[in-house]
Write a protein that holds these residues in place. Sequence first.
Motif, short mmCIF file in Angstrom:
data_model
loop_
_atom_site.label_atom_id
_atom_site.label_comp_id
_atom_site.label_asym_id
_atom_site.label_seq_id
_atom_site.Cartn_x
_atom_site.Cartn_y
_atom_site.Cartn_z
N TYR A 41 18.92 111.37 71.11
CA TYR A 41 19.55 112.70 71.15
C TYR A 41 20.52 112.85 69.97
O TYR A 41 20.53 113.87 69.28
CB TYR A 41 20.30 112.95 72.47
CG TYR A 41 21.24 114.12 72.36
CD1 TYR A 41 20.75 115.42 72.32
CD2 TYR A 41 22.61 113.93 72.23
CE1 TYR A 41 21.61 116.51 72.17
CE2 TYR A 41 23.47 115.00 72.08
CZ TYR A 41 22.97 116.29 72.06
OH TYR A 41 23.82 117.36 71.90
N TYR A 42 21.35 111.83 69.75
CA TYR A 42 22.33 111.94 68.66
C TYR A 42 21.66 112.00 67.30
O TYR A 42 22.18 112.64 66.38
CB TYR A 42 23.36 110.81 68.74
CG TYR A 42 24.38 111.08 69.82
CD1 TYR A 42 25.30 112.12 69.68
CD2 TYR A 42 24.40 110.33 70.98
CE1 TYR A 42 26.22 112.40 70.68
CE2 TYR A 42 25.32 110.59 71.99
CZ TYR A 42 26.23 111.63 71.82
OH TYR A 42 27.14 111.90 72.81
N PHE A 45 20.73 115.61 67.19
CA PHE A 45 21.97 116.37 67.13
C PHE A 45 22.50 116.42 65.70
O PHE A 45 22.82 117.49 65.17
CB PHE A 45 23.01 115.74 68.07
CG PHE A 45 24.40 116.29 67.94
CD1 PHE A 45 24.77 117.42 68.65
CD2 PHE A 45 25.34 115.69 67.11
CE1 PHE A 45 26.06 117.95 68.53
CE2 PHE A 45 26.62 116.20 66.98
CZ PHE A 45 26.98 117.33 67.70
N ARG A 49 22.84 119.47 63.09
CA ARG A 49 24.15 119.72 62.49
C ARG A 49 24.02 119.87 60.97
O ARG A 49 24.65 120.76 60.37
CB ARG A 49 25.06 118.53 62.82
CG ARG A 49 26.42 118.90 63.23
CD ARG A 49 27.16 117.69 63.74
NE ARG A 49 28.45 117.72 63.09
CZ ARG A 49 29.04 116.70 62.52
NH1 ARG A 49 28.49 115.53 62.53
NH2 ARG A 49 30.19 116.85 61.96
N SER A 61 30.89 122.16 69.36
CA SER A 61 30.52 121.43 70.58
C SER A 61 29.01 121.25 70.61
O SER A 61 28.29 121.87 69.81
CB SER A 61 30.96 122.22 71.83
OG SER A 61 30.21 123.42 71.94
N HIS A 62 28.55 120.44 71.53
CA HIS A 62 27.11 120.24 71.69
C HIS A 62 26.45 121.55 72.10
O HIS A 62 25.39 121.91 71.58
CB HIS A 62 26.84 119.15 72.74
CG HIS A 62 27.25 117.80 72.29
ND1 HIS A 62 26.37 116.89 71.76
CD2 HIS A 62 28.47 117.20 72.25
CE1 HIS A 62 27.01 115.78 71.44
NE2 HIS A 62 28.30 115.94 71.73
N ARG A 63 27.08 122.25 73.02
CA ARG A 63 26.53 123.53 73.49
C ARG A 63 26.45 124.54 72.36
O ARG A 63 25.46 125.24 72.19
CB ARG A 63 27.35 124.09 74.64
CG ARG A 63 26.80 125.41 75.16
CD ARG A 63 27.63 125.96 76.26
NE ARG A 63 27.43 125.13 77.44
CZ ARG A 63 27.92 125.38 78.63
NH1 ARG A 63 28.67 126.45 78.81
NH2 ARG A 63 27.68 124.59 79.64
N ARG A 66 23.55 123.86 69.98
CA ARG A 66 22.24 124.31 70.48
C ARG A 66 22.12 125.84 70.39
O ARG A 66 21.08 126.36 69.98
CB ARG A 66 22.04 123.82 71.92
CG ARG A 66 21.96 122.30 71.99
CD ARG A 66 21.50 121.77 73.35
NE ARG A 66 22.17 122.35 74.49
CZ ARG A 66 23.29 121.86 75.05
NH1 ARG A 66 23.87 120.79 74.53
NH2 ARG A 66 23.81 122.43 76.10
N SER A 91 19.19 116.86 75.24
CA SER A 91 20.61 116.89 75.58
C SER A 91 20.83 116.53 77.04
O SER A 91 21.72 115.73 77.37
CB SER A 91 21.18 118.29 75.29
OG SER A 91 22.51 118.37 75.73
#
Length: 130
Positions: A41-42, A45, A49, A61-63, A66, A91
Amino acid sequence: MTPQSQIHNANEALTFSERFLTAAQQLAASNLYDRATSQLYYAVFHAVRALLFTAGIEPRSHRSLRSLFRLHFVKNGLFLNEDAVFLDQLSQEREDADYVITYVVDIKEYEGWLTQAQDLIARIKTNVPH
């Protein structure tokens, strides 16, 4: 963010992505698929990014990452809705892997996610200037 810092930050995020992808593969080689899933996932992510950095967008944030990915790259057709769905799924899998004691991932699931992640990361890399 200046155009130069956008490219710099994007490339730094891609470096992080590669590190997490390598870690995921090493953990999977030890049959630690739950830990590998978290690292996978990272990897995705940080690749997303990087993509956002190229547009001068810095998610908080992660949210938001997305959501911003959908808004700026899926909605305009540069990436597929399936990519955003995969990011959302991964996620959730990461959260389960990190916090649910009984969480289990089998090799087939992990290998499917790995293939999807590698594909998405490769397509993101083609959109990040060096």
